[in-house]
Design a protein around this motif. Structure first.
Motif: not given
Ligand code: GDP
Ligand code: MG
Length: 360
Positions: A119-120, A143-145, A225-228
């Motif tokens: 993830i970058t 994606i925005v966190v 993991e959620a981002l992946l």
């Protein structure tokens, strides 16, 4: 615009062929016949001179398209822990591991996952940077966190971040931060977000929520993991071969090395030595460094790099395009500068002011 003839360009621009021919002569371009295809640089330059907007679209036709890592930005209300979370995530990054914790600041970092995926993260938190990039058409973030402090709950800038992400059509993963605090109430945050229209996963929607503590460093692996998972659902792919299409994330002036830009390649491969136009600046890429500061020959999609060799300082969100020669680079840069200046003067005469939100 690739391969367009002057006749086609004239039609598109609503200009006469002699007018365009004169522009070509002015920039020192010889066109033998009006049926000859123009190079994309020349087409852009001419289009710019007659005031039509061009956006380069490199076709992916026939090119090999491969999965690429997601590019993630952190947003949220002031003091909810954006910087702390980025610092904590950075400590799980490839650079931190390879360099034993001593990381050179690049404006972006990569987190490698056990599965081999990565993830970058862009580590310029803040809405101003995001808006400025969007305003220039730089769709860098996938994606925005959304960081929301568990004790404070949803605040004005939380909602602002949600609307930015929605407007840009970028999915959100919520990080409920500061869960270590006695006053933390993650359930309340979730209800607040739901009542603001975020369709949370546990309520049957698709927005994932992860409880974390940036200070205690808990929940970080679950967030990753959620981002992946989010990235997998998006099935992100990019063309690897061919000219790079890249964006500036951050730029600074180094006393010894001159203008330095942190960039992310969106498609294609950027190669050291290439002539580039960056926003309205230009140069020849003298050095490319990866996230650990190591010199590298080329950069592929979603890879954060630092490039050296520009003549001037570009801005966040500027596009990077590769051209054939120094002359072309300089010419395009001059054309763009003129166009930006024209736009700026027009804006002033229209009484418009540049509205940029305060950065944090
Ligand atoms: P930003 O304005 O969103 O970048 O927020 P910062 O990262 O600067 O954090 C604001 C304050 O909250 C700092 O004092 C941090 O130490 C604190 N903070 C951030 N994350 C946490 C956390 O997970 N737990 C606790 N207890 N404090 C945190
Ligand atoms: Mg901060």
């Amino acid at each position: 615009f690739e391969g367009m003839t002057i006749i086609e360009l004239a039609k598109r621009a609503g200009e006469s062929i002699p007018v365009l021919q004169e522009i070509l002569v002015n920039v020192g371009e010889k066109v033998e016949s009006e049926f000859d295809p123009l190079s994309i640089d020349i087409a852009e330059l001419v289009a710019m001179e007659v005031g039509i907007n061009v956006r380069r679209l490199h076709s992916n036709e026939g090119a090999e398209v491969l999965p690429r890592p997601a590019v993630v930005t952190v947003m949220g209300h002031v003091d909810h822990g954006k910087t702390s979370l980025l610092d904590a995530l950075r400590q799980t990054s490839v650079a931190a591991k390879e360099a034993g914790g001593i990381t050179q600041h690049l404006g972006a970092f990569i987190v490698g996952m056990p599965s081999g995926a990565s993830i970058t993260f862009l580590d310029t938190p803040g809405h101003a940077a995001f808006s400025a990039m969007r305003a220039r058409g730089a769709a860098v973030t996938d994606i925005v966190v959304l960081v929301v402090a568990a004790d404070d709950g949803v605040m004005p800038q939380t909602l602002e971040a949600v609307s930015h992400a929605k407007a840009a059509n970028v999915p959100i993963v919520v990080a409920v931060n500061k869960c270590d605090k006695p006053a933390a109430d993650p359930e309340r945050v979730k209800l607040q977000l739901a009542s603001e229209g975020l369709l949370l996963e546990e309520m049957g929607g698709d927005v994932q929520v992860v409880e974390v503590s940036a200070v205690k460093k808990t929940g970080l692996d679950i967030l990753e993991e959620a981002l992946l998972l989010q990235a997998e659902m998006m099935d992100l792919k990019a063309r690897i071969d061919g000219p790079a299409q890249a964006y500036v994330v951050e730029a600074r002036l180094d006393r010894g090395r001159g203008p330095l830009a942190t960039a992310i390649v969106k498609a294609g491969t950027l190669v050291c030595g290439q002539h580039v136009v960056v926003g309205s600046e230009w140069g020849r890429i003298r050095a490319v460094r990866d996230v650990v500061g190591k010199l590298t020959e080329k950069a592929t999609p979603a890879m954060p790099i630092e490039i050296e060799g520009l003549k001037g300082l570009p801005m966040a969100g500027d596009d990077i395009i590769v051209v054939d020669s120094e002359e072309r680079a300089r010419m395009l840069s001059e054309g763009r500068k003129k166009k930006f200046e024209k736009n700026r003067l027009r804006k002033i005469s229209e009484g418009a002011t540049d509205s940029l939100e305060p950065s944090d």
